[in-house]
Design a protein around this motif. Structure first.
Motif, PDB file in Angstrom:
ATOM      1  N   LYS A 104     -47.592  23.818  43.123  1.00 25.26           N
ATOM      2  CA  LYS A 104     -46.510  23.114  42.430  1.00 25.26           C
ATOM      3  C   LYS A 104     -45.739  22.291  43.447  1.00 25.26           C
ATOM      4  N   GLY A 105     -45.430  21.078  43.077  1.00 21.43           N
ATOM      5  CA  GLY A 105     -44.833  20.129  44.009  1.00 21.43           C
ATOM      6  C   GLY A 105     -45.840  19.078  44.434  1.00 21.43           C
ATOM      7  N   THR A 106     -47.119  19.285  44.071  1.00 20.21           N
ATOM      8  CA  THR A 106     -48.147  18.266  44.315  1.00 20.21           C
ATOM      9  C   THR A 106     -47.725  16.992  43.587  1.00 20.21           C
ATOM     10  N   ALA A 107     -47.963  15.861  44.207  1.00 23.59           N
ATOM     11  CA  ALA A 107     -47.596  14.581  43.609  1.00 23.59           C
ATOM     12  C   ALA A 107     -48.202  14.467  42.204  1.00 23.59           C
ATOM     13  N   PRO A 108     -47.398  14.047  41.235  1.00 20.38           N
ATOM     14  CA  PRO A 108     -47.885  13.947  39.853  1.00 20.38           C
ATOM     15  C   PRO A 108     -49.163  13.126  39.703  1.00 20.38           C
ATOM     16  N   HIS A 109     -49.289  12.015  40.438  1.00 20.84           N
ATOM     17  CA  HIS A 109     -50.497  11.197  40.292  1.00 20.84           C
ATOM     18  C   HIS A 109     -51.743  11.953  40.753  1.00 20.84           C
ATOM     19  N   LEU A 110     -51.591  12.890  41.695  1.00 20.64           N
ATOM     20  CA  LEU A 110     -52.736  13.687  42.138  1.00 20.64           C
ATOM     21  C   LEU A 110     -53.144  14.705  41.075  1.00 20.64           C
ATOM     22  N   ILE A 111     -52.161  15.272  40.382  1.00 20.33           N
ATOM     23  CA  ILE A 111     -52.475  16.206  39.291  1.00 20.33           C
ATOM     24  C   ILE A 111     -53.258  15.465  38.212  1.00 20.33           C
ATOM     25  N   VAL A 112     -52.792  14.287  37.838  1.00 20.01           N
ATOM     26  CA  VAL A 112     -53.468  13.476  36.824  1.00 20.01           C
ATOM     27  C   VAL A 112     -54.881  13.110  37.284  1.00 20.01           C
ATOM     28  N   GLU A 113     -55.021  12.727  38.548  1.00 21.43           N
ATOM     29  CA  GLU A 113     -56.342  12.372  39.083  1.00 21.43           C
ATOM     30  C   GLU A 113     -57.287  13.571  39.069  1.00 21.43           C
ATOM     31  N   MET A 114     -56.802  14.739  39.442  1.00 20.57           N
ATOM     32  CA  MET A 114     -57.666  15.928  39.458  1.00 20.57           C
ATOM     33  C   MET A 114     -58.079  16.332  38.049  1.00 20.57           C
ATOM     34  N   ILE A 115     -57.201  16.124  37.078  1.00 23.51           N
ATOM     35  CA  ILE A 115     -57.573  16.400  35.684  1.00 23.51           C
ATOM     36  C   ILE A 115     -58.713  15.470  35.268  1.00 23.51           C
ATOM     37  N   ALA A 116     -58.615  14.191  35.605  1.00 21.74           N
ATOM     38  CA  ALA A 116     -59.678  13.240  35.261  1.00 21.74           C
ATOM     39  C   ALA A 116     -60.996  13.625  35.929  1.00 21.74           C
ATOM     40  N   ARG A 117     -60.934  14.002  37.190  1.00 16.18           N
ATOM     41  CA  ARG A 117     -62.153  14.403  37.912  1.00 16.18           C
ATOM     42  C   ARG A 117     -62.759  15.679  37.318  1.00 16.18           C
ATOM     43  N   ALA A 118     -61.893  16.626  36.967  1.00 12.36           N
ATOM     44  CA  ALA A 118     -62.373  17.877  36.378  1.00 12.36           C
ATOM     45  C   ALA A 118     -63.056  17.612  35.038  1.00 12.36           C
ATOM     46  N   LYS A 119     -62.481  16.720  34.241  1.00 11.00           N
ATOM     47  CA  LYS A 119     -63.088  16.372  32.955  1.00 11.00           C
ATOM     48  C   LYS A 119     -64.473  15.769  33.180  1.00 11.00           C
ATOM     49  N   GLU A 120     -64.586  14.851  34.115  1.00  7.28           N
ATOM     50  CA  GLU A 120     -65.884  14.240  34.417  1.00  7.28           C
ATOM     51  C   GLU A 120     -66.898  15.287  34.864  1.00  7.28           C
ATOM     52  N   TYR A 121     -66.459  16.207  35.696  1.00 10.39           N
ATOM     53  CA  TYR A 121     -67.346  17.266  36.175  1.00 10.39           C
ATOM     54  C   TYR A 121     -67.844  18.116  35.003  1.00 10.39           C
ATOM     55  N   GLY A 122     -66.930  18.509  34.124  1.00 15.07           N
ATOM     56  CA  GLY A 122     -67.307  19.305  32.948  1.00 15.07           C
ATOM     57  C   GLY A 122     -68.277  18.561  32.048  1.00 15.07           C
ATOM     58  N   GLU A 123     -68.057  17.254  31.871  1.00 13.65           N
ATOM     59  CA  GLU A 123     -68.977  16.443  31.071  1.00 13.65           C
ATOM     60  C   GLU A 123     -70.362  16.408  31.706  1.00 13.65           C
ATOM     61  N   GLY A 124     -70.394  16.317  33.024  1.00 14.89           N
ATOM     62  CA  GLY A 124     -71.674  16.339  33.736  1.00 14.89           C
ATOM     63  C   GLY A 124     -72.411  17.655  33.521  1.00 14.89           C
ATOM     64  N   LEU A 125     -71.669  18.753  33.539  1.00 18.86           N
ATOM     65  CA  LEU A 125     -72.290  20.057  33.277  1.00 18.86           C
ATOM     66  C   LEU A 125     -72.869  20.115  31.863  1.00 18.86           C
ATOM     67  N   ARG A 126     -72.106  19.611  30.878  1.00 17.04           N
ATOM     68  CA  ARG A 126     -72.581  19.608  29.499  1.00 17.04           C
ATOM     69  C   ARG A 126     -73.857  18.782  29.354  1.00 17.04           C
ATOM     70  N   LEU A 127     -73.872  17.596  29.954  1.00 21.98           N
ATOM     71  CA  LEU A 127     -75.051  16.736  29.872  1.00 21.98           C
ATOM     72  C   LEU A 127     -76.253  17.386  30.537  1.00 21.98           C
ATOM     73  N   SER A 128     -76.023  18.029  31.661  1.00 23.79           N
ATOM     74  CA  SER A 128     -77.094  18.708  32.373  1.00 23.79           C
ATOM     75  C   SER A 128     -77.687  19.849  31.532  1.00 23.79           C
ATOM     76  N   ARG A 129     -76.810  20.608  30.894  1.00 22.19           N
ATOM     77  CA  ARG A 129     -77.274  21.707  30.031  1.00 22.19           C
ATOM     78  C   ARG A 129     -78.061  21.157  28.832  1.00 22.19           C
ATOM     79  N   SER A 130     -77.584  20.058  28.264  1.00 26.40           N
ATOM     80  CA  SER A 130     -78.275  19.457  27.129  1.00 26.40           C
ATOM     81  C   SER A 130     -79.656  18.970  27.522  1.00 26.40           C
ATOM     82  N   ALA A 131     -79.739  18.313  28.673  1.00 26.54           N
ATOM     83  CA  ALA A 131     -81.031  17.808  29.147  1.00 26.54           C
ATOM     84  C   ALA A 131     -81.988  18.958  29.418  1.00 26.54           C
ATOM     85  N   THR A 132     -81.478  20.031  29.997  1.00 22.74           N
ATOM     86  CA  THR A 132     -82.311  21.192  30.293  1.00 22.74           C
ATOM     87  C   THR A 132     -82.792  21.851  29.004  1.00 22.74           C
TER      88      THR A 132
END
Length: 135
Positions: A104-132
């Motif tokens: 807590k105290g992390t710059a707000p723009h970094l929290i927002v950026e990490m949320i976007a990156r985490a979403k992309e990572y999760g989407e990649g996992l879903r696509l990988s599972r679907s392809a498999t």
């Protein structure tokens, strides 16, 4: 499409501040929880892309809730956001599959950026599972 985020924190002022920050950043706040047990239930019904999780809460703590969410929905990414800069907690969060550990105290723009990156990572996992599964 913006990330769907569940906010989990036992401090109402923190929940309100995070919800406002994320909403103003174009992130869809799909739910709020004040403890780990409610977080697990909310994740099961709301299907967020990302859970923004505090660690120290009454009842089920953030580590245990993160473990349960990861087991239930491995594509949902948990970002720890805590007041504690603690190596043991950081390792515990990593061990249960948390995407990242922020203090807590992390710059707000970094929290927002990490949320976007985490979403992309999760989407990649879903696509990988679907392809498999289709192979």
């Amino acid at each position: 499409m913006s990330a769907r985020v569940l906010i989990v924190d036992d401090e109402p002022t923190m929940v309100t501040a995070l919800a406002e920050l994320l909403s103003h950043s174009g992130i869809d706040v799909v739910g709020l929880a004040t403890n780990g047990a409610d977080a697990v239930d909310a994740a099961a019904t709301l299907h967020p892309d990302v859970v923004l999780m505090d660690l120290r809460m009454p009842g089920v703590d953030g580590i245990e809730a993160s473990r349960r969410i990861n087991e239930m929905s491995p594509d949902v990414q948990v970002l720890i956001l805590t007041a504690y800069e603690d190596e043991q907690l950081r390792h515990a969060a990593s061990d249960v599959g948390a995407y990242c550990y922020l203090v807590k105290g992390t710059a707000p723009h970094l929290i927002v950026e990490m949320i976007a990156r985490a979403k992309e990572y999760g989407e990649g996992l879903r696509l990988s599972r679907s392809a498999t599964a289709e192979a």
